[in-house]
Design a protein around this motif. Structure first.
Motif, PDB file in Angstrom:
ATOM      1  N   LEU A 308      10.751  27.674  19.689  1.00  0.00           N
ATOM      2  CA  LEU A 308      10.310  27.196  21.001  1.00  0.00           C
ATOM      3  C   LEU A 308      11.315  27.524  22.095  1.00  0.00           C
ATOM      4  N   HIS A 309      12.527  27.884  21.704  1.00  0.00           N
ATOM      5  CA  HIS A 309      13.558  28.229  22.686  1.00  0.00           C
ATOM      6  C   HIS A 309      14.032  29.672  22.526  1.00  0.00           C
ATOM      7  N   ALA A 310      13.229  30.495  21.864  1.00  0.00           N
ATOM      8  CA  ALA A 310      13.602  31.891  21.620  1.00  0.00           C
ATOM      9  C   ALA A 310      12.698  32.842  22.399  1.00  0.00           C
ATOM     10  N   ASP A 311      13.210  34.030  22.660  1.00  0.00           N
ATOM     11  CA  ASP A 311      12.418  35.043  23.354  1.00  0.00           C
ATOM     12  C   ASP A 311      11.451  35.739  22.407  1.00  0.00           C
ATOM     13  N   GLU A 312      11.882  35.968  21.175  1.00  0.00           N
ATOM     14  CA  GLU A 312      11.069  36.696  20.208  1.00  0.00           C
ATOM     15  C   GLU A 312      10.148  35.722  19.473  1.00  0.00           C
ATOM     16  N   PRO A 313       8.820  35.912  19.541  1.00  0.00           N
ATOM     17  CA  PRO A 313       7.901  34.985  18.876  1.00  0.00           C
ATOM     18  C   PRO A 313       7.949  35.105  17.354  1.00  0.00           C
ATOM     19  N   THR A 314       7.804  33.979  16.684  1.00  0.00           N
ATOM     20  CA  THR A 314       7.708  33.937  15.232  1.00  0.00           C
ATOM     21  C   THR A 314       6.507  33.075  14.857  1.00  0.00           C
ATOM     22  N   THR A 315       6.045  33.210  13.612  1.00  0.00           N
ATOM     23  CA  THR A 315       4.840  32.502  13.198  1.00  0.00           C
ATOM     24  C   THR A 315       5.180  31.142  12.579  1.00  0.00           C
ATOM     25  N   ARG A 338      -2.134  29.001  11.962  1.00  0.00           N
ATOM     26  CA  ARG A 338      -0.976  29.873  12.161  1.00  0.00           C
ATOM     27  C   ARG A 338      -0.895  30.287  13.632  1.00  0.00           C
ATOM     28  N   CYS A 339       0.303  30.152  14.199  1.00  0.00           N
ATOM     29  CA  CYS A 339       0.507  30.435  15.614  1.00  0.00           C
ATOM     30  C   CYS A 339       1.757  31.279  15.815  1.00  0.00           C
ATOM     31  N   LEU A 340       1.765  32.040  16.892  1.00  0.00           N
ATOM     32  CA  LEU A 340       2.987  32.676  17.378  1.00  0.00           C
ATOM     33  C   LEU A 340       3.659  31.715  18.344  1.00  0.00           C
ATOM     34  N   VAL A 341       4.946  31.466  18.125  1.00  0.00           N
ATOM     35  CA  VAL A 341       5.670  30.475  18.913  1.00  0.00           C
ATOM     36  C   VAL A 341       6.913  31.112  19.522  1.00  0.00           C
ATOM     37  N   SER A 342       7.101  30.883  20.825  1.00  0.00           N
ATOM     38  CA  SER A 342       8.315  31.326  21.515  1.00  0.00           C
ATOM     39  C   SER A 342       8.506  30.448  22.742  1.00  0.00           C
ATOM     40  N   ARG A 343       9.523  30.748  23.538  1.00  0.00           N
ATOM     41  CA  ARG A 343       9.769  29.942  24.730  1.00  0.00           C
ATOM     42  C   ARG A 343       8.611  30.049  25.732  1.00  0.00           C
ATOM     43  N   THR A 344       7.783  31.080  25.600  1.00  0.00           N
ATOM     44  CA  THR A 344       6.640  31.217  26.499  1.00  0.00           C
ATOM     45  C   THR A 344       5.471  30.334  26.095  1.00  0.00           C
TER      46      THR A 344
END
Length: 420
Positions: A308-315, A338-344
């Protein structure tokens, strides 16, 4: 970064703390605030957490407090892992339905509804304070069961919330061991709701290997997924453990009546763990914690926070709004997917078409969850009746009328909205 844990007197907390060391390269937590209303228990668990972090060499400042306002003020993330009524309430949830011939369980059926009625108002009160005094972009992460209903209530109230369960990461780690590969290469993809889902795809390096496993290694799969082979092959998926309550309701009720309640087992285990945590020489989580039921929670929670605080999304497999993901469900239904999660933000990944044998069941339970979330706030006994009537594990008026007074009586101390 300031991370706050509400309900930190839980024996789960060392799981979370151990995850901070594993993710130190991705997540720098400057301040970890552990909050609980039980001061004595907080000192035991929190003291152990402080020793763990010192042993791991993390510079994180750990504070213990019973003051919730102090705990959440200016927090970047708040994790909630509480149990309203404690193990005594859980024991009631697991036993009063059995008196009526229904499943006794703390997250589904009549017992799960009782827990939802107790829990939703408390979690929403915490979330309201987080919205007022935490950082404006703070995330509220719920690990409190029933996760699907609690997450629905949080999102309905407009909170920046995600529901988290350790089921999916448990399957992922099992598959990694079975296939003898690094867990980072494995991605799992369930469809359904929290504690009501089917694992339809298992990816290794992007390739779905579940069809091959079902064809070539079905016996190994059934050792952990205790369902009839014909059922699993027919579904083409691995039902979650909780689906045995639906597919084998009568047999499960008979077994529960003959067994010691899980709540009693957990209470004994918690007493043992708390005694271990008191030892000043203990600096690593004990092996007994693996039997508590929160396996891999530490990695799931801290990894989610890092993403949630990273630039690169992970699942991640998390609980979010459906928003058109599964046709046949309302957009505001909450699904575990399943979701892609990032700071965005959070982006659910596409799901293949859901067959009627799964979709119909999902619709049924999702309708119950909608009514349950409403009942928790309305204080209307007829809403409780509606929820029981809508639940596939109840669904009969005679049972509803038997269960309702037992539910309200066993949880009365924690249901002020239903005071007679």
């Amino acid at each position: 970064m300031k991370v706050t844990v509400i309900g930190a007197g839980s024996t789960y907390t060392p799981e979370l703390v151990s995850g901070l060391a594993a993710q130190r390269s991705r997540l720098a937590v400057d301040e970890l605030v552990l909050m609980d209303i039980d001061a004595e228990r907080l000192q035991v668990v929190g003291g152990f957490a402080q020793r763990m972090l010192a042993h791991q060499g993390l510079p994180t400042d750990v504070r213990l407090t019973t003051d919730r306002t102090d705990a959440v003020r200016d927090a970047d993330a708040v994790l909630v892992q509480l149990r309203v009524g404690g193990q005594a309430a859980r024991l009631a949830d697991e036993t009063f339905p059995l008196e009526c011939g229904c499943l006794g369980q703390e997250t589904t059926g009549a017992g799960g509804l009782a827990k939802a009625l107790r829990t939703v108002p408390v979690v929403l009160d915490i979330a309201d304070e987080v919205r007022r005094i935490a950082k404006p972009d703070a995330w509220f992460i719920d690990f409190t069961n029933p996760v699907g209903i609690v997450t629905r209530a949080l999102l309905d109230a407009g909170h920046r919330a995600i529901g988290l369960c350790n089921y999916a990461i448990g399957v992922q780690r099992w598959m990694a061991r079975l296939l003898e590969v690094d867990p980072v290469r494995v991605d799992v993809d369930p469809v359904g709701l929290n504690h009501f889902s089917w694992m339809r795809r298992v990816f290794v390096d992007g390739e779905d290997v579940l069809p091959r496993l079902l064809d070539e290694r079905i016996d190994e799969l059934l050792q952990r997924s205790p369902f009839p082979e014909h059922l699993v092959r027919m579904l083409g998926a691995l039902p979650s453990y909780y689906l045995r309550y639906y597919y084998f309701h009568d047999a499960t009720v008979a077994a529960q009546r003959a067994e010691r309640p899980r709540a009693a087992v957990v209470a004994d285990l918690e007493a043992e763990l708390l005694e271990l945590y008191r030892s000043p020489d203990l600096v690593e989580k004990p092996a007994q914690l693996e039997h508590r039921g929160g396996a891999f929670y530490s990695e799931a929670a801290v990894d989610l926070l890092a993403s949630l605080h990273a630039d690169e999304p992970t699942t991640h497999v998390i609980n979010v709004r459906n928003d058109g993901l599964i046709p046949g469900l309302a957009d505001d239904d909450v699904v575990e997917t399943r979701c892609l999660v990032s700071r965005t933000g959070v982006e659910p990944l596409p799901q293949p078409q859901v067959p009627p044998v799964m979709l119909g069941a999902i619709q049924h339970v999702s309708a119950y969850e909608r009514i349950a979330a409403r009942a928790a706030l309305s204080g209307d006994e007829d809403d409780v009746r509606r929820a029981l009537l809508a639940h596939p594990l109840v669904g009969q008026w005679e049972l509803v009328e038997q269960l309702l007074p037992r539910l309200l009586e066993t949880s009365a101390a924690h249901l002020p909205r239903f005071a007679r």
